[in-house]
Write a protein that holds these residues in place. Structure first.
Motif, PDB file in Angstrom:
ATOM      1  N   ALA A 293       0.838  -1.202   0.000  1.00  0.00           N
ATOM      2  CA  ALA A 293       0.000   0.000   0.000  1.00  0.00           C
ATOM      3  C   ALA A 293       0.874   1.253   0.000  1.00  0.00           C
ATOM      4  CB  ALA A 293      -0.936  -0.009   1.210  1.00  0.00           C
ATOM      5  N   ALA A 294       1.946   1.242   0.796  1.00  0.00           N
ATOM      6  CA  ALA A 294       2.861   2.390   0.826  1.00  0.00           C
ATOM      7  C   ALA A 294       3.495   2.584  -0.544  1.00  0.00           C
ATOM      8  CB  ALA A 294       3.926   2.200   1.897  1.00  0.00           C
ATOM      9  N   HIS A 295       3.876   1.491  -1.169  1.00  0.00           N
ATOM     10  CA  HIS A 295       4.457   1.563  -2.515  1.00  0.00           C
ATOM     11  C   HIS A 295       3.481   2.196  -3.503  1.00  0.00           C
ATOM     12  CE1 HIS A 295       5.578   0.027  -6.523  1.00  0.00           C
ATOM     13  NE2 HIS A 295       6.816   0.261  -6.088  1.00  0.00           N
ATOM     14  N   ASP A 296       2.177   1.946  -3.284  1.00  0.00           N
ATOM     15  CA  ASP A 296       1.132   2.471  -4.165  1.00  0.00           C
ATOM     16  C   ASP A 296       0.617   3.846  -3.737  1.00  0.00           C
ATOM     17  OD1 ASP A 296       1.320   0.194  -5.712  1.00  0.00           O
ATOM     18  OD2 ASP A 296      -0.392  -0.804  -4.747  1.00  0.00           O
ATOM     19  N   GLY A 297       1.245   4.460  -2.724  1.00  0.00           N
ATOM     20  CA  GLY A 297       0.885   5.820  -2.340  1.00  0.00           C
ATOM     21  C   GLY A 297       0.195   5.994  -1.007  1.00  0.00           C
ATOM     22  N   ALA A 298      -0.049   4.910  -0.284  1.00  0.00           N
ATOM     23  CA  ALA A 298      -0.661   5.041   1.036  1.00  0.00           C
ATOM     24  C   ALA A 298       0.329   5.693   1.998  1.00  0.00           C
ATOM     25  CB  ALA A 298      -1.094   3.684   1.582  1.00  0.00           C
ATOM     26  N   LEU A 299      -0.204   6.383   2.963  1.00  0.00           N
ATOM     27  CA  LEU A 299       0.597   7.017   3.989  1.00  0.00           C
ATOM     28  C   LEU A 299       0.691   6.079   5.194  1.00  0.00           C
ATOM     29  CD1 LEU A 299       2.064   9.567   5.029  1.00  0.00           C
ATOM     30  CD2 LEU A 299      -0.188  10.382   5.825  1.00  0.00           C
ATOM     31  N   LEU A 300       1.907   5.655   5.525  1.00  0.00           N
ATOM     32  CA  LEU A 300       2.125   4.892   6.752  1.00  0.00           C
ATOM     33  C   LEU A 300       2.338   5.891   7.875  1.00  0.00           C
ATOM     34  CD1 LEU A 300       4.633   2.107   5.593  1.00  0.00           C
ATOM     35  CD2 LEU A 300       2.126   2.072   5.568  1.00  0.00           C
ATOM     36  N   VAL A 301       1.615   5.710   8.976  1.00  0.00           N
ATOM     37  CA  VAL A 301       1.706   6.641  10.101  1.00  0.00           C
ATOM     38  C   VAL A 301       2.044   5.859  11.363  1.00  0.00           C
ATOM     39  CG1 VAL A 301       0.512   8.394  11.462  1.00  0.00           C
ATOM     40  CG2 VAL A 301       0.017   8.159   9.014  1.00  0.00           C
ATOM     41  N   ASP A 302       3.213   6.147  11.917  1.00  0.00           N
ATOM     42  CA  ASP A 302       3.722   5.488  13.120  1.00  0.00           C
ATOM     43  C   ASP A 302       3.307   6.304  14.336  1.00  0.00           C
ATOM     44  OD1 ASP A 302       5.262   4.392  15.187  1.00  0.00           O
ATOM     45  OD2 ASP A 302       7.071   4.246  13.959  1.00  0.00           O
ATOM     46  N   ILE A 303       2.438   5.733  15.181  1.00  0.00           N
ATOM     47  CA  ILE A 303       1.948   6.450  16.363  1.00  0.00           C
ATOM     48  C   ILE A 303       2.623   5.981  17.650  1.00  0.00           C
ATOM     49  CG2 ILE A 303      -0.277   6.997  15.301  1.00  0.00           C
ATOM     50  CD1 ILE A 303      -1.510   4.767  17.112  1.00  0.00           C
ATOM     51  N   ARG A 304       3.673   5.174  17.528  1.00  0.00           N
ATOM     52  CA  ARG A 304       4.370   4.705  18.737  1.00  0.00           C
ATOM     53  C   ARG A 304       5.045   5.880  19.445  1.00  0.00           C
ATOM     54  NH1 ARG A 304       8.776   1.238  17.052  1.00  0.00           N
ATOM     55  NH2 ARG A 304       8.756   2.651  15.260  1.00  0.00           N
ATOM     56  N   TYR A 305       5.179   5.767  20.751  1.00  0.00           N
ATOM     57  CA  TYR A 305       5.846   6.841  21.484  1.00  0.00           C
ATOM     58  C   TYR A 305       7.358   6.746  21.312  1.00  0.00           C
ATOM     59  CZ  TYR A 305       5.807   3.250  25.201  1.00  0.00           C
ATOM     60  OH  TYR A 305       5.923   2.087  25.925  1.00  0.00           O
ATOM     61  N   ALA A 306       8.025   7.843  21.599  1.00  0.00           N
ATOM     62  CA  ALA A 306       9.449   8.020  21.294  1.00  0.00           C
ATOM     63  C   ALA A 306      10.327   6.889  21.828  1.00  0.00           C
ATOM     64  CB  ALA A 306       9.935   9.362  21.823  1.00  0.00           C
ATOM     65  N   GLU A 307      10.077   6.426  23.025  1.00  0.00           N
ATOM     66  CA  GLU A 307      10.915   5.373  23.609  1.00  0.00           C
ATOM     67  C   GLU A 307      10.907   4.104  22.752  1.00  0.00           C
ATOM     68  OE1 GLU A 307      10.792   2.559  27.519  1.00  0.00           O
ATOM     69  OE2 GLU A 307      10.496   4.710  27.862  1.00  0.00           O
ATOM     70  N   LEU A 308       9.751   3.732  22.234  1.00  0.00           N
ATOM     71  CA  LEU A 308       9.665   2.540  21.381  1.00  0.00           C
ATOM     72  C   LEU A 308      10.362   2.770  20.045  1.00  0.00           C
ATOM     73  CD1 LEU A 308       6.014   1.303  22.008  1.00  0.00           C
ATOM     74  CD2 LEU A 308       8.146   0.302  22.845  1.00  0.00           C
ATOM     75  N   ARG A 309      10.204   3.963  19.495  1.00  0.00           N
ATOM     76  CA  ARG A 309      10.880   4.257  18.227  1.00  0.00           C
ATOM     77  C   ARG A 309      12.393   4.240  18.399  1.00  0.00           C
ATOM     78  NH1 ARG A 309       7.107   8.541  18.300  1.00  0.00           N
ATOM     79  NH2 ARG A 309       8.832  10.032  18.381  1.00  0.00           N
ATOM     80  N   GLU A 310      12.867   4.778  19.501  1.00  0.00           N
ATOM     81  CA  GLU A 310      14.314   4.780  19.778  1.00  0.00           C
ATOM     82  C   GLU A 310      14.824   3.365  20.011  1.00  0.00           C
ATOM     83  OE1 GLU A 310      14.727   7.509  23.034  1.00  0.00           O
ATOM     84  OE2 GLU A 310      14.049   9.200  21.804  1.00  0.00           O
ATOM     85  N   ARG A 311      14.052   2.556  20.697  1.00  0.00           N
ATOM     86  CA  ARG A 311      14.465   1.184  21.006  1.00  0.00           C
ATOM     87  C   ARG A 311      14.454   0.287  19.780  1.00  0.00           C
ATOM     88  NH1 ARG A 311      10.380  -2.299  24.352  1.00  0.00           N
ATOM     89  NH2 ARG A 311       9.632  -2.691  22.238  1.00  0.00           N
TER      90      ARG A 311
END
Length: 141
Positions: free
Chosen positions: A41-59
């Motif tokens: 879907a992202a390849h076809d133009g969908a927007l992926l939206v990451d709502i995880r909080y900063a600690e999880l993204r950093e980890r």
């Protein structure tokens, strides 16, 4: 009565439900996607939206190309009519895949976006952890 209780002693408003029932109800309103479907879907133009909080993204890292929007800002950033919208929030027809850590909070977030008229919003089954387990790209932070 002003305290939300009817004259017969019952509360006004909807009956309480447990979180499992609520998830089942909101998920019945859209088709959820797996990791490979989300990548396609992202390849076809969908927007992926990451709502995880900063600690999880950093980890755990980030999905390349995903827009990071913490959950408490999601509706304001994705409302195409909003004054605080992200530049990627171009219209109500935009396909959006919401990604949380394990695929629970993202379902509630997608349902909230549906209430804003973003009818193509969905979420990733299993969240970021399923994406990573599928061997899809992750950028370490």
């Amino acid at each position: 009565m002003s305290d939300g209780v009817n004259d017969d002693g019952r509360r006004d408003g909807p009956e309480p439900v447990g979180i499992d029932e609520l998830l089942e109800r909101v998920r019945s309103g859209f088709v959820r996607v797996g990791p490979r479907e989300a990548a396609a879907a992202a390849h076809d133009g969908a927007l992926l939206v990451d709502i995880r909080y900063a600690e999880l993204r950093e980890r755990d890292g980030l999905i390349p190309g995903a827009l990071v929007v913490e959950r408490n800002e999601l509706e304001w950033r994705l409302d195409p009519q909003g004054s605080h919208r992200a530049r990627q929030a171009v219209g109500h027809d935009l396909p959006i895949v919401i990604i949380c850590n394990e695929g629970y909070a993202s379902s509630l977030a997608a349902a909230s976006l549906h209430r804003l008229g973003l009818h193509r919003a969905t979420d990733l089954i299993g969240g970021f952890q399923a994406w990573r387990a599928a061997g899809l790209p992750v950028v370490e932070t």
